[in-house]
Write an enzyme that holds these catalytic residues in place. Structure first.
Site, PDB file in Angstrom:
ATOM      1  CE  LYS A   1     -22.113  51.173 -36.549  1.00 48.91           C
ATOM      2  NZ  LYS A   1     -23.137  52.124 -36.377  1.00 48.91           N
TER       3      LYS A   1
ATOM      4  CD  GLU B   1     -19.943  57.952 -40.400  1.00 55.76           C
ATOM      5  OE1 GLU B   1     -19.719  57.704 -40.826  1.00 55.76           O
ATOM      6  OE2 GLU B   1     -20.083  57.245 -39.855  1.00 55.76           O
TER       7      GLU B   1
END
Length: 427
Positions: free
Chosen positions: A337, A205
């Site tokens: 999400k 990330e």
């Protein structure tokens, strides 16, 4: 009527070099919407099913040609000719076509790609930016970013058990200034690590992934970076953690291998409370195993008034599970999400349910991302107030931040940046 006249699914690659699904939806007017779906590394057991081919000799079994075929055959036949502006009806059609509780037949990756591409095509047809199409005239709040600047756990190959160490800029007047703050702290941290001879390689990330001796040492170093960048920890910049505790919960214990600890639920709650007392932590995500609801209740009772407790693997963007959590007083926030649930309609329902209960909703990326920036538009369109989309490196993360900059510019004087007030669950 914005009639759908063509749908094309294809296999593309995500930020980890693994296959994922992209979809184009073409309308009668010639307008097109394109969307690509993300994929997670640490996943909740009750997430909607991401359909993979399982053919070992091709992409290590991770191909998505079956999901793509579903788009180009069954799904295409079912939604061809439908009005793209009827998002709820279209998503209902997808759900009925799949016919399972967890989207295991068509695949949540196939269904989400179509759901998102339809929305993008409809927004384009309506002449509206996507955030405005989602939220109407009330969409004007930029989200506070949780920026993952140190990666551990399943997102990095190092000794840190906690998966994400994040900075949260809260004192700035605009999103643009908050983003600048985050970038400056990121570069200050890189210099500190470099000066210590520690790795400045980044994880999935975009955060750094050095070998710290403990979570405490990592947090202390981040505080130094905040100060080195010219900001005040606890005032200008707060901290947030994603424990991803399900990843290190074994045999009824929270096993912090990097620190040589084996803790019960109560002991791990105390461990997190100690960190929260020592450092300016405003948010802890997945602080307990997804199935350890007793542990979650302990943690919520202990910290829920002063710390945002975010359920990710716990709730998996699912309104049925979230409703149960709200009724039992578990956590005070949900991570959103889009690929955990598989359609935009269900995603928006989870956000609205959270808000009605006084829970916050944090819009989130996945560790396997693409250049698709739809979650930035969702964060503003739904006035979510918070977003988690990685560090200040890797274009798959930066694409979301850059889209938020464009949205803030488009909004002009009516744009707002909530800062600390985004944590309304702690008032």
């Amino acid at each position: 009527m914005s009639a759908i006249v063509d749908i094309i699914g294809r296999e593309i690659l995500d930020s980890r070099g693994n296959p994922t699904v992209e979809c184009d939806v073409l309308l009668e007017s010639g307008t097109m919407g394109r969307a690509a779906v993300p994929s997670g590394a640490s996943t909740g057991s009750r997430e909607a099913i991401e359909l993979r081919d399982g053919e070992a000799g091709r992409y290590g079994g991770k191909g998505v040609l079956k999901a793509v075929e579903h788009i180009n055959t069954e799904i295409s036949e079912a939604i061809m000719g439908l009005d793209a502006s009827e998002q709820a009806f279209l998503d209902k059609t997808l759900l009925e076509l799949d016919g399972t509780d967890n989207k295991s037949r068509l695949g949540a990756n196939a269904m989400l790609a179509v759901s998102m591409a339809v929305a993008k095509a409809a927004a384009e047809e309506a002449g509206l930016p996507l955030y405005r199409y989602f939220g109407g005239s009330g969409a004007m709040q930029l989200p506070v970013p949780m920026m993952n600047i140190v990666n551990g756990g399943a997102h990095a190959n190092n000794s840190l058990d906690i998966q994400e160490f994040m900075i949260v800029p809260v004192s700035q007047p605009t999103f643009r200034e908050a983003l600048r703050c985050g970038a400056e702290v990121f570069h200050a941290l890189k210099k500190i690590l470099s000066d210590r001879g520690m790795s400045t390689a980044v994880g999935d990330e975009g955060g750094f992934a050095p070998n710290f001796g403990s979570n405490d040492e990592c947090l202390s170093t981040i505080l130094q970076a905040i100060e080195k960048a010219g900001y005040r920890a606890g005032e200008d910049v707060l901290l947030a953690l994603d424990c991803a505790a399900s990843e290190f919960y074994h045999d009824g214990k929270y096993q912090l291998a990097g620190e040589g600890l084996q803790l019960s639920s109560a002991e791990f709650a105390d461990y997190l409370a100690t960190l929260a007392d020592k450092f300016p932590i405003v948010s802890i995500e997945d602080g307990m195993h997804e199935g350890d609801w007793e542990g979650w209740k302990l943690l919520t009772d202990k910290l829920g008034k002063k710390i945002q407790l975010v359920g990710d693997d716990l709730f998996v963007t699912n309104t049925r599970i979230l409703k149960e959590g709200i009724e039992k007083g578990i956590a005070n926030s949900i991570l959103i999400k889009i690929n955990q649930i598989g359609t935009l309609t269900e995603t928006f329902a989870a956000i609205e349910m959270a808000k009605r209960a006084g829970y916050t909703a944090v819009i989130s990326h996945r560790s396997g991302e693409t250049e698709d920036s739809t979650i930035a538009d969702i964060a503003v369109g739904l006035n979510a107030g918070q977003i988690k989309t990685g560090s200040l490196s890797r274009s798959d993360r930066i694409s979301k931040y850059n889209q938020l900059l464009r949205i803030e510019e488009d909004l002009g004087d009516i744009a707002s940046y909530p800062g600390k007030s985004a944590f309304y669950n702690l008032r």
